[in-house]
Design a protein around this motif. Structure first.
Motif, PDB file in Angstrom:
ATOM      1  N   PRO A 170      25.790  48.825  49.617  1.00 48.05           N
ATOM      2  CA  PRO A 170      25.446  49.868  50.606  1.00 48.05           C
ATOM      3  C   PRO A 170      24.519  50.933  50.033  1.00 48.05           C
ATOM      4  O   PRO A 170      23.608  51.413  50.724  1.00 48.05           O
ATOM      5  CB  PRO A 170      26.805  50.463  50.984  1.00 48.05           C
ATOM      6  CG  PRO A 170      27.806  49.428  50.615  1.00 48.05           C
ATOM      7  CD  PRO A 170      27.246  48.727  49.418  1.00 48.05           C
ATOM      8  N   LEU A 171      24.733  51.294  48.763  1.00 56.28           N
ATOM      9  CA  LEU A 171      23.926  52.332  48.146  1.00 56.28           C
ATOM     10  C   LEU A 171      22.452  51.935  48.095  1.00 56.28           C
ATOM     11  O   LEU A 171      21.577  52.651  48.615  1.00 56.28           O
ATOM     12  CB  LEU A 171      24.432  52.606  46.739  1.00 56.28           C
ATOM     13  CG  LEU A 171      23.527  53.481  45.862  1.00 56.28           C
ATOM     14  CD1 LEU A 171      23.570  54.921  46.336  1.00 56.28           C
ATOM     15  CD2 LEU A 171      23.935  53.379  44.396  1.00 56.28           C
ATOM     16  N   TYR A 172      22.162  50.804  47.476  1.00 59.77           N
ATOM     17  CA  TYR A 172      20.771  50.406  47.318  1.00 59.77           C
ATOM     18  C   TYR A 172      20.193  49.850  48.609  1.00 59.77           C
ATOM     19  O   TYR A 172      18.970  49.833  48.789  1.00 59.77           O
ATOM     20  CB  TYR A 172      20.641  49.418  46.169  1.00 59.77           C
ATOM     21  CG  TYR A 172      20.965  50.063  44.834  1.00 59.77           C
ATOM     22  CD1 TYR A 172      20.385  51.271  44.472  1.00 59.77           C
ATOM     23  CD2 TYR A 172      21.870  49.488  43.945  1.00 59.77           C
ATOM     24  CE1 TYR A 172      20.683  51.880  43.266  1.00 59.77           C
ATOM     25  CE2 TYR A 172      22.178  50.092  42.735  1.00 59.77           C
ATOM     26  CZ  TYR A 172      21.579  51.289  42.412  1.00 59.77           C
ATOM     27  OH  TYR A 172      21.892  51.898  41.220  1.00 59.77           O
ATOM     28  N   GLY A 173      21.079  49.403  49.513  1.00 54.77           N
ATOM     29  CA  GLY A 173      20.595  49.045  50.844  1.00 54.77           C
ATOM     30  C   GLY A 173      20.046  50.268  51.563  1.00 54.77           C
ATOM     31  O   GLY A 173      19.000  50.212  52.215  1.00 54.77           O
ATOM     32  N   ALA A 178      15.462  53.476  53.344  1.00 50.85           N
ATOM     33  CA  ALA A 178      14.709  54.730  53.360  1.00 50.85           C
ATOM     34  C   ALA A 178      13.250  54.502  52.996  1.00 50.85           C
ATOM     35  O   ALA A 178      12.341  55.121  53.572  1.00 50.85           O
ATOM     36  CB  ALA A 178      15.353  55.728  52.390  1.00 50.85           C
ATOM     37  N   VAL A 179      13.019  53.603  52.052  1.00 47.00           N
ATOM     38  CA  VAL A 179      11.650  53.295  51.645  1.00 47.00           C
ATOM     39  C   VAL A 179      10.912  52.543  52.752  1.00 47.00           C
ATOM     40  O   VAL A 179       9.772  52.873  53.111  1.00 47.00           O
ATOM     41  CB  VAL A 179      11.654  52.478  50.340  1.00 47.00           C
ATOM     42  CG1 VAL A 179      10.273  51.914  50.051  1.00 47.00           C
ATOM     43  CG2 VAL A 179      12.139  53.335  49.167  1.00 47.00           C
ATOM     44  N   ALA A 260      11.105  45.971  42.887  1.00 48.08           N
ATOM     45  CA  ALA A 260      10.281  46.343  44.040  1.00 48.08           C
ATOM     46  C   ALA A 260      10.516  47.799  44.431  1.00 48.08           C
ATOM     47  O   ALA A 260       9.561  48.551  44.707  1.00 48.08           O
ATOM     48  CB  ALA A 260      10.582  45.417  45.214  1.00 48.08           C
ATOM     49  N   VAL A 261      11.777  48.225  44.469  1.00 49.56           N
ATOM     50  CA  VAL A 261      12.076  49.621  44.804  1.00 49.56           C
ATOM     51  C   VAL A 261      11.494  50.546  43.745  1.00 49.56           C
ATOM     52  O   VAL A 261      10.881  51.582  44.059  1.00 49.56           O
ATOM     53  CB  VAL A 261      13.598  49.834  44.934  1.00 49.56           C
ATOM     54  CG1 VAL A 261      13.916  51.316  45.121  1.00 49.56           C
ATOM     55  CG2 VAL A 261      14.153  49.029  46.099  1.00 49.56           C
ATOM     56  N   GLY A 262      11.671  50.176  42.469  1.00 47.92           N
ATOM     57  CA  GLY A 262      11.124  50.994  41.395  1.00 47.92           C
ATOM     58  C   GLY A 262       9.609  51.111  41.460  1.00 47.92           C
ATOM     59  O   GLY A 262       9.039  52.181  41.209  1.00 47.92           O
ATOM     60  N   GLN A 280      15.966  62.417  45.156  1.00 46.24           N
ATOM     61  CA  GLN A 280      15.010  62.838  46.176  1.00 46.24           C
ATOM     62  C   GLN A 280      15.089  61.938  47.411  1.00 46.24           C
ATOM     63  O   GLN A 280      15.022  62.421  48.545  1.00 46.24           O
ATOM     64  CB  GLN A 280      13.593  62.798  45.601  1.00 46.24           C
ATOM     65  CG  GLN A 280      13.325  63.852  44.552  1.00 46.24           C
ATOM     66  CD  GLN A 280      13.380  65.251  45.126  1.00 46.24           C
ATOM     67  OE1 GLN A 280      14.258  66.025  44.783  1.00 46.24           O
ATOM     68  NE2 GLN A 280      12.459  65.589  45.998  1.00 46.24           N
ATOM     69  N   VAL A 281      15.248  60.635  47.181  1.00 49.60           N
ATOM     70  CA  VAL A 281      15.375  59.710  48.321  1.00 49.60           C
ATOM     71  C   VAL A 281      16.628  60.036  49.107  1.00 49.60           C
ATOM     72  O   VAL A 281      16.618  60.092  50.344  1.00 49.60           O
ATOM     73  CB  VAL A 281      15.412  58.250  47.823  1.00 49.60           C
ATOM     74  CG1 VAL A 281      15.737  57.306  48.976  1.00 49.60           C
ATOM     75  CG2 VAL A 281      14.083  57.868  47.195  1.00 49.60           C
TER      76      VAL A 281
END
Length: 517
Positions: A170-173, A178-179, A260-262, A280-281
């Motif tokens: 859930p966290l990284y989802g 958000a991205v 990819a997120v990084g 920040q996100v």
């Protein structure tokens, strides 16, 4: 001894795991290795590309290809665990010798300890910048629970990985959403800007692409010395092809996702500290979400820290045992863990004031690859090409009169020759300072493209295969058969049985006549 009750502290360390104690299931390996890469640290691998001029898109492509390439080697090492019932580095005594394996052990200890050192530095710097937390307090708060998990051992670590996976998805989802939904401003935030210097425009260049590829590949090749440590509790008859597939899919999918997120954070926000970027996100979603994101990020990373401590402990015990035989007791395990955490804390605290965390990370990833490539080439060539999975397990623990000797000159020479052959191709670049740390003459001739890792794989693997022609495999097979007749639980199977085509034809070091079961 390893016992089933959930409250038990693992009794095994570097010794053989009997079949009746191998209670793990194949289905646990995919999620375990998925979480191993599903961390904030993996996001920092995506920072490498933008630091050397790649856009997010090109960074994602290079990172995905690199992580898949590195995972191939990691996954093939994983098949050795259930087949032999041993930690990875004990099995390396067959190639390097009872005492000669210390060379490979030092390289892997550098990797295990180095991971946690870099992680601790990133956490100390990030939490100090965000909340003003004392670095020593941060280091102790995250190290103590990770140490407890490493002491409890294999079973508890697998459980903690499951709990962490439920929190991290859930966290990284949410972060990924958000991205994708552009909830985060598509411009550099003041907190994340690199001083007053305007970032150069990002695009494509071959040097950057190869650098990102190598960084991602090294990240999962670095897992190669780990995998058997966590697959050795699988039953001996575990299907090798299926095991390789689940390890590959688990580790590569999460790795590509996080890179990819990084890459997006580094390209669009000019992020240099991943915890600050994640805060920040989170803050763009709600005023308190930034704190929640950072807190959960660190919590779910504790099992991965424990994994590094656990494998570093096994490496330390193997190293000590290679010098002077020791009994693999619980006390020895705890003492080895104390040594590892003192090493990690000491070095981390010494580096925590450095403002060159990203520089250290990029250089570390490249150097780590250089150290591990010759070892993985020798180990896989021996296991799949030369001995084809047939080993005299008791001889791994014999300081004298072992089939594999005290000094495995073939393995040591192959490692050394491969490493030396790599040096002219070394290309070590500090992307933050935008300066070359070391450039070999042949790397310069190739336009500063780093192919040293490929040279090391080919040279070390082929050298070992050529030198191994003098091994008396018929004598070894007679010894193995005698052992198996007397002690059937040490059987490593029929080398000619259950041959099947390779599922991944891209791997150059594995033959189609290997020991698939």
């Amino acid at each position: 001894m390893h016992t089933p009750p959930s409250s038990a502290v693992e009794g095994h360390s570097i010794d053989f795991i009997p079949e009746n104690e191998r209670t793990d299931k194949l289905s646990s390996q995919g999620p375990f290795w998925f979480l191993g890469n599903f961390t904030f640290f993996t996001m920092t691998i995506g920072f490498v590309g933008p630091s050397v001029g790649l856009s997010a898109l090109w960074t994602i492509l290079a990172g995905t290809l690199g992580i898949m390439f590195g995972t191939l080697f990691m996954a093939f090492h994983g098949s050795q665990g259930p087949h032999l019932g041993l930690p990875q580095m004990i099995q390396s005594r067959a190639q390097f010798g009872y005492r000669g394996v210390i060379l490979a052990l030092l390289a892997t200890l550098f990797v295990f300890a180095g991971f946690n050192i870099v992680n601790l530095v990133l956490m100390m710097q990030g939490l100090k910048e965000l909340f003003g937390f004392d670095p020593l307090t941060v280091a102790l708060v995250v190290t103590v629970p990770a140490t407890v998990l490493a002491i409890l051992g294999h079973d508890w670590m697998h459980r903690s990985f499951k709990w962490a996976l439920f929190l991290s998805i859930p966290l990284y989802g949410l972060v990924t959403l958000a991205v994708l939904m552009h909830w985060v401003p598509d411009t550099p935030l003041p907190l994340l800007a690199i001083g007053e210097v305007e970032a150069p425009p990002l695009g494509f260049n071959w040097t950057g692409f190869i650098t990102q590829f190598a960084a991602a590949a090294s990240y999962n090749i670095a897992y190669a010395p780990y995998v058997s440590d966590y697959s050795r509790y699988l039953p001996k008859n575990t299907h090798s092809g299926k095991l390789i597939a689940v390890v590959f899919l688990g580790a590569s999918l999460s790795g590509a996702w996080m890179i990819a997120v990084g890459a997006w954070l580094a390209d669009h926000l000019h992020a240099t500290n991943v915890l600050v970027a994640l805060s920040q996100v989170g803050n763009t979603v709600s005023s308190v979400m930034g704190i929640v994101v950072v807190g959960v990020t660190i919590l779910v990373f504790l099992p991965v820290m424990a994994m590094n401590i656990y494998s570093a402990k096994l490496t330390t015990l193997t190293c000590v045992d290679s010098i002077k035989h020791i009994e693999p007791t619980r006390k020895a395990r705890v003492l080895a863990i104390i040594f590892v955490i003192l090493l990690q804390l000491g070095v981390s605290l010494g580096l925590q004031d450095s403002d060159k965390g990203l520089s250290v990370l990029g250089i570390y990833l490249v150097v780590m690859l250089y150290f591990l490539v010759p070892w993985t080439a020798v180990n896989l060539t021996d296991y799949f090409f030369v001995r084809k999975g047939r080993y005299a397990i008791p001889h791994f623990f014999m300081a004298r009169d072992s089939l594999y000797g005290s000094w495995g000159l073939r393995g040591l020479a192959s490692y050394a020759i491969g490493f030396v052959a790599m040096i002219p191709f070394f290309y070590i670049f500090d992307g933050v300072a935008q300066k070359e740390v070391f450039v070999g003459p042949l790397a310069k001739a190739l336009g500063n493209i780093d192919v040293a890792w490929l040279v090391g794989l080919i040279v070390s693997g082929l050298t070992y295969f050529w030198l191994s022609r003098s091994i008396d495999l018929n004598h070894e097979e007679r010894v193995i058969q005698d052992i198996e007749q007397t002690h059937p639980h040490y059987s490593t199977g029929d080398p000619g049985a259950a041959v099947m085509p390779m599922p991944v034809p891209l791997v150059p070091l594995v033959s189609e006549t290997s020991i698939w079961r």
